[in-house]
Design an enzyme around this catalytic site. Structure first.
Site, short mmCIF file in Angstrom:
data_model
loop_
_atom_site.label_atom_id
_atom_site.label_comp_id
_atom_site.label_asym_id
_atom_site.label_seq_id
_atom_site.Cartn_x
_atom_site.Cartn_y
_atom_site.Cartn_z
N TYR A 33 0.93 -1.29 -0.22
CA TYR A 33 -0.20 0.22 -0.06
C TYR A 33 1.08 1.53 0.02
O TYR A 33 2.15 0.63 -0.08
CB TYR A 33 -1.02 0.17 1.19
CG TYR A 33 -0.30 0.25 3.02
CD1 TYR A 33 0.86 -0.36 3.10
CD2 TYR A 33 -0.31 1.49 3.01
CE1 TYR A 33 0.65 -0.09 4.57
CE2 TYR A 33 0.00 1.67 4.03
CZ TYR A 33 0.57 0.93 5.44
OH TYR A 33 1.22 1.31 6.22
N LYS A 148 6.65 -1.83 1.84
CA LYS A 148 5.14 -1.28 2.67
C LYS A 148 4.15 -2.50 2.61
O LYS A 148 3.01 -2.17 1.71
CB LYS A 148 5.32 0.25 1.82
CG LYS A 148 3.95 0.91 2.96
CD LYS A 148 3.77 2.15 2.48
CE LYS A 148 3.35 2.75 3.02
NZ LYS A 148 3.28 3.03 4.62
N GLU A 180 11.52 2.56 14.40
CA GLU A 180 10.68 3.28 13.70
C GLU A 180 10.14 2.92 14.60
O GLU A 180 9.46 2.99 15.39
CB GLU A 180 11.19 3.36 13.05
CG GLU A 180 9.76 1.92 11.97
CD GLU A 180 10.32 1.60 10.44
OE1 GLU A 180 9.69 2.67 9.34
OE2 GLU A 180 10.03 0.77 10.15
N LEU A 204 10.67 0.93 7.11
CA LEU A 204 10.67 1.40 5.54
C LEU A 204 11.62 2.52 5.45
O LEU A 204 11.31 3.87 6.22
CB LEU A 204 9.37 1.41 5.89
CG LEU A 204 8.76 2.28 4.53
CD1 LEU A 204 8.19 1.32 3.92
CD2 LEU A 204 7.09 2.86 4.99
N1 PDD Z 1 2.79 4.74 7.72
N2 PDD Z 1 8.23 3.48 9.25
C1 PDD Z 1 6.58 3.55 8.82
C2 PDD Z 1 6.23 1.60 9.73
C3 PDD Z 1 5.57 3.64 8.13
O1 PDD Z 1 4.22 2.77 8.45
C4 PDD Z 1 5.37 5.37 7.46
C5 PDD Z 1 4.25 5.58 7.12
C6 PDD Z 1 6.76 6.21 7.40
C7 PDD Z 1 7.05 6.93 6.92
O2 PDD Z 1 6.71 6.71 5.70
P1 PDD Z 1 6.13 8.37 4.54
O3 PDD Z 1 6.91 9.17 5.23
O4 PDD Z 1 6.49 7.18 3.26
O5 PDD Z 1 5.08 8.17 4.67
C8 PDD Z 1 7.71 5.15 8.25
C9 PDD Z 1 1.61 5.33 6.29
C10 PDD Z 1 1.53 6.78 6.68
C11 PDD Z 1 0.36 4.82 6.72
O6 PDD Z 1 0.34 3.34 7.10
O7 PDD Z 1 -0.98 5.34 7.57
#
Ligand code: PDD
Length: 281
Positions: A33, A148, A180, A204
């Site tokens: 996703y 992801k 994280e 991620l």
């Molecule tokens: N989550 N690390 C994890 C485990 C994440 O699920 C996310 C993002 C990030 C940050 O990635 P980005 O800057 O590309 O959004 C880091 C999304 C927002 C979610 O699951 O809703």
């Protein structure tokens, strides 16, 4: 207004959108996703999200559900049909629907593609003014966190633990170091330098992280990529997290211990402002 969502080629009112019970996303979490932010009706950093989607699909040997051009057009159309000014577009691709078997079904089913919008306050998110609280919790996830996937049970449990403790996010710990957040990347600031874990299969590669690195370089903010412990985080001058839906978000408490006097500090405030300016806020 009834929300219009996208399911396998069709735009439908959300109550009419249906996915097969044999969908492998549902049975095996066999899907990936992306979450992209929308500010003033415009997608933020969209190409970084499709680049990452491409990588996630490749790593899991999954087919693209449509062309990149079609995917982008679908994002625009969902924003238009829902008159979305600010919020997110969520999109998910799975390996498709087939009788249950662990190995990849042959012939390969058509991948499923779904997407929907969610209206949210991103720019004037009240959490940004006060900062948020985080807790630490063991990292229970699998070894390919660089992909992801929709396999999000460990982050769900971590986030729930955080909410039950009056906090907003869970920073996960492995081998004594913070990896994280449950749904965000984690940072601390010490003596004016930003510290965050380097990229590997353990976290991620956030699109917001990537944008932050570029903005920091352009504006003379030094970022050091290395692991840090919860003890070091609790003794930091500032702390923050990044994600597509939170942008750059100050953290003012870690495990009930105040960071930097319990107020968002100057480095994180500057980085958030730079990010907002670039996002067209
Ligand atoms: N989550 N690390 C994890 C485990 C994440 O699920 C996310 C993002 C990030 C940050 O990635 P980005 O800057 O590309 O959004 C880091 C999304 C927002 C979610 O699951 O809703």
């Amino acid at each position: 207004m009834v929300r219009t969502v996208f399911v396998n080629g069709e735009y439908l009112p959300e109550a009419e959108a249906k996915i097969s019970i044999f969908d492998r996303g549902f049975l095996f979490a066999d899907g990936v996703y992306e979450v992209s932010a929308v500010v003033n009706g415009v997608l933020v950093d969209y190409s970084a999200h499709t680049d990452r989607l491409e990588r996630s699909l490749r790593e899991l040997r999954m087919d693209w559900p449509c062309s990149r051009t079609e995917l982008e057009a679908m994002h625009f159309e969902l924003i238009r049909r829902n008159a979305l000014q600010e919020g997110i577009v969520y999109m998910q691709v799975t390996r498709g629907a087939a009788d249950r078997s662990f190995n990849f079904p042959r012939p390969a089913p058509k991948p499923s593609l779904i997407a929907f919008t969610q209206s949210m306050s991103l720019v004037h998110n009240p959490n940004a003014a006060t900062g948020v609280k985080v807790i630490t919790t063991p990292d229970l996830r699998w070894a390919r966190r660089d992909i992801k996937t929709v396999m999000l049970l460990a982050p769900v449990l971590g986030k729930q633990e955080a909410y039950e403790k009056g906090a907003h996010e869970a920073w996960m710990i492995e081998d004594g170091f913070i990896t994280e957040g449950a749904s965000s990347n984690a940072y601390i600031v010490k003596d004016g330098k930003v510290i965050t874990r380097g990229l590997s299969n353990e976290i991620l590669a956030g699109c917001t992280r990537r944008a932050l690195f570029r903005l920091a370089a352009e504006h003379g903010v030094e970022i050091v990529e290395r692991k840090f412990t919860p003890e070091e985080a609790r003794a930091a001058d500032e702390a923050f997290l990044t994600s597509a839906s939170q942008f750059v978000m100050p953290v003012v408490e870690i495990d009930a211990q105040r960071i930097g006097g319990g107020q968002p500090g100057p480095v994180v405030r500057k980085l958030r402002e730079l990010f907002l300016a670039e996002a067209g806020a």
